[in-house]
Motif scaffolding. Structure first.
Motif, mmCIF file in Angstrom:
data_model
loop_
_atom_site.group_PDB
_atom_site.id
_atom_site.type_symbol
_atom_site.label_atom_id
_atom_site.label_comp_id
_atom_site.label_asym_id
_atom_site.label_seq_id
_atom_site.Cartn_x
_atom_site.Cartn_y
_atom_site.Cartn_z
ATOM 1 N N LEU A 104 11.639 -15.290 8.659
ATOM 2 C CA LEU A 104 11.166 -14.243 7.476
ATOM 3 C C LEU A 104 11.840 -12.597 7.026
ATOM 4 C CD1 LEU A 104 6.986 -14.644 7.832
ATOM 5 C CD2 LEU A 104 8.482 -15.706 5.984
ATOM 6 N N GLU A 105 12.315 -12.334 5.866
ATOM 7 C CA GLU A 105 12.936 -10.345 5.746
ATOM 8 C C GLU A 105 11.722 -9.941 5.488
ATOM 9 O OE1 GLU A 105 16.139 -9.489 6.337
ATOM 10 O OE2 GLU A 105 16.324 -11.312 7.494
ATOM 11 N N LEU A 106 11.998 -8.963 6.104
ATOM 12 C CA LEU A 106 11.071 -7.781 6.256
ATOM 13 C C LEU A 106 11.788 -6.801 5.422
ATOM 14 C CD1 LEU A 106 9.070 -8.038 10.135
ATOM 15 C CD2 LEU A 106 8.048 -9.264 8.061
ATOM 16 N N PRO A 107 10.919 -5.909 4.430
ATOM 17 C CA PRO A 107 11.139 -5.070 3.906
ATOM 18 C C PRO A 107 11.322 -2.995 4.691
ATOM 19 C CG PRO A 107 8.189 -4.955 3.649
ATOM 20 C CD PRO A 107 9.524 -6.250 4.487
ATOM 21 N N ILE A 132 9.667 -10.362 16.178
ATOM 22 C CA ILE A 132 10.276 -9.138 15.391
ATOM 23 C C ILE A 132 11.015 -9.190 15.679
ATOM 24 C CG2 ILE A 132 10.023 -6.882 14.208
ATOM 25 C CD1 ILE A 132 6.660 -8.398 13.279
ATOM 26 N N VAL A 133 12.345 -9.167 15.020
ATOM 27 C CA VAL A 133 14.033 -8.412 15.911
ATOM 28 C C VAL A 133 14.287 -7.518 14.501
ATOM 29 C CG1 VAL A 133 16.161 -8.493 16.452
ATOM 30 C CG2 VAL A 133 14.188 -10.139 17.474
ATOM 31 N N GLY A 134 14.602 -6.107 14.519
ATOM 32 C CA GLY A 134 15.219 -5.372 13.292
ATOM 33 C C GLY A 134 14.707 -5.708 12.157
ATOM 34 N N THR A 135 14.808 -6.136 10.972
ATOM 35 C CA THR A 135 13.789 -6.824 9.791
ATOM 36 C C THR A 135 13.854 -8.388 9.740
ATOM 37 O OG1 THR A 135 16.038 -6.204 8.660
ATOM 38 C CG2 THR A 135 14.902 -4.201 9.021
ATOM 39 N N THR A 136 13.833 -8.525 10.883
ATOM 40 C CA THR A 136 13.633 -10.144 10.915
ATOM 41 C C THR A 136 12.249 -10.356 11.820
ATOM 42 O OG1 THR A 136 15.745 -10.434 9.919
ATOM 43 C CG2 THR A 136 14.351 -11.930 10.739
ATOM 44 N N ALA A 137 11.227 -11.391 10.831
ATOM 45 C CA ALA A 137 9.952 -11.922 11.604
ATOM 46 C C ALA A 137 10.627 -12.800 11.878
ATOM 47 C CB ALA A 137 8.875 -11.688 11.188
ATOM 48 N N ILE A 138 10.538 -13.773 13.476
ATOM 49 C CA ILE A 138 10.557 -15.077 13.718
ATOM 50 C C ILE A 138 9.605 -15.860 13.670
ATOM 51 C CG2 ILE A 138 12.313 -16.757 14.581
ATOM 52 C CD1 ILE A 138 13.964 -14.314 15.382
ATOM 53 N N VAL A 139 9.271 -16.695 13.088
ATOM 54 C CA VAL A 139 7.510 -17.164 13.558
ATOM 55 C C VAL A 139 7.703 -18.691 14.347
ATOM 56 C CG1 VAL A 139 6.144 -18.272 12.635
ATOM 57 C CG2 VAL A 139 6.702 -16.320 11.228
ATOM 58 N N TYR A 198 0.788 -1.183 -0.052
ATOM 59 C CA TYR A 198 0.029 0.104 -0.201
ATOM 60 C C TYR A 198 0.339 1.289 0.639
ATOM 61 C CZ TYR A 198 -3.744 -3.253 1.474
ATOM 62 O OH TYR A 198 -4.866 -4.248 1.188
ATOM 63 N N ASP A 199 0.209 2.752 -0.091
ATOM 64 C CA ASP A 199 0.966 3.676 -0.507
ATOM 65 C C ASP A 199 1.486 3.843 0.959
ATOM 66 O OD1 ASP A 199 -0.232 4.931 -2.726
ATOM 67 O OD2 ASP A 199 -1.427 5.497 -2.196
ATOM 68 N N ASP A 200 1.731 3.482 2.522
ATOM 69 C CA ASP A 200 1.951 3.653 3.988
ATOM 70 C C ASP A 200 2.572 2.409 4.277
ATOM 71 O OD1 ASP A 200 -0.438 2.501 4.058
ATOM 72 O OD2 ASP A 200 -0.870 3.834 6.109
ATOM 73 N N SER A 201 2.132 1.004 3.818
ATOM 74 C CA SER A 201 2.910 0.215 4.551
ATOM 75 C C SER A 201 3.174 -1.253 4.223
ATOM 76 C CB SER A 201 1.748 -0.424 5.510
ATOM 77 O OG SER A 201 0.496 -0.800 4.740
ATOM 78 N N TRP A 202 3.349 -2.516 4.463
ATOM 79 C CA TRP A 202 3.468 -3.601 3.504
ATOM 80 C C TRP A 202 2.756 -4.742 4.134
ATOM 81 C CZ3 TRP A 202 8.316 -0.944 3.967
ATOM 82 C CH2 TRP A 202 8.726 -0.677 2.457
ATOM 83 N N VAL A 203 1.375 -5.267 3.580
ATOM 84 C CA VAL A 203 1.352 -6.454 4.897
ATOM 85 C C VAL A 203 1.328 -7.602 4.095
ATOM 86 C CG1 VAL A 203 -0.623 -7.523 5.586
ATOM 87 C CG2 VAL A 203 -0.443 -4.479 5.530
ATOM 88 N N ILE A 253 1.950 -9.761 9.226
ATOM 89 C CA ILE A 253 2.556 -8.729 10.215
ATOM 90 C C ILE A 253 2.325 -7.246 9.164
ATOM 91 C CG2 ILE A 253 4.476 -8.569 9.546
ATOM 92 C CD1 ILE A 253 5.470 -11.464 9.534
ATOM 93 N N THR A 254 2.592 -6.376 9.470
ATOM 94 C CA THR A 254 1.762 -4.972 8.969
ATOM 95 C C THR A 254 3.575 -4.174 9.218
ATOM 96 O OG1 THR A 254 0.051 -4.905 9.729
ATOM 97 C CG2 THR A 254 1.143 -2.621 8.798
ATOM 98 N N VAL A 255 4.318 -4.238 8.120
ATOM 99 C CA VAL A 255 5.388 -2.713 8.067
ATOM 100 C C VAL A 255 4.999 -1.472 7.365
ATOM 101 C CG1 VAL A 255 7.934 -2.537 7.813
ATOM 102 C CG2 VAL A 255 6.579 -5.162 7.431
ATOM 103 N N GLN A 256 5.230 -0.497 8.137
ATOM 104 C CA GLN A 256 5.064 0.814 8.285
ATOM 105 C C GLN A 256 6.014 1.588 7.031
ATOM 106 O OE1 GLN A 256 2.125 2.368 8.391
ATOM 107 N NE2 GLN A 256 1.756 0.512 10.028
#
Length: 82
Positions: A60-63, A40-47, A19-24, A78-81
């Motif tokens: 999972l590497e997050l943007p 969530i640690v930095g840009t990594t989500a540990i599931v 989206y314009d303001d986030s990734w989901v 997972i929502t990333v602003q």
């Protein structure tokens, strides 16, 4: 909105929406909410998923770093602003 979809060997789906303001990122885990734990640690989500006597950990590497996670009815979101 931009959408990407991935399917694993067990037919579980992971979708990423931009989206314009986030990734989901949404993943259908097929597990109850108590069986999933997300850190969530930095840009990594540990599931961490617990199924019976087996524990599986996936990273999972997050943007981005400004992220939050929730589970509902077996769906991990997972929502990333931006």
């Amino acid at each position: 909105m931009d959408t990407q979809q991935f399917a694993g060997g067990n037919e579980r789906f992971i979708r990423r929406y931009e989206y314009d303001d986030s990734w989901v990122i949404a993943a259908d885990t097929g597990l109850d909410d108590e069986s999933l734990d997300v850190d969530i640690v930095g840009t990594t989500a540990i599931v961490v998923a617990e199924t019976g006597d087996r524990i599986t950990e996936t990273e999972l590497e997050l943007p981005g770093e400004d992220a939050s996670a929730e589970t509902k009815n077996g769906v991990l979101t997972i929502t990333v602003q931006k």
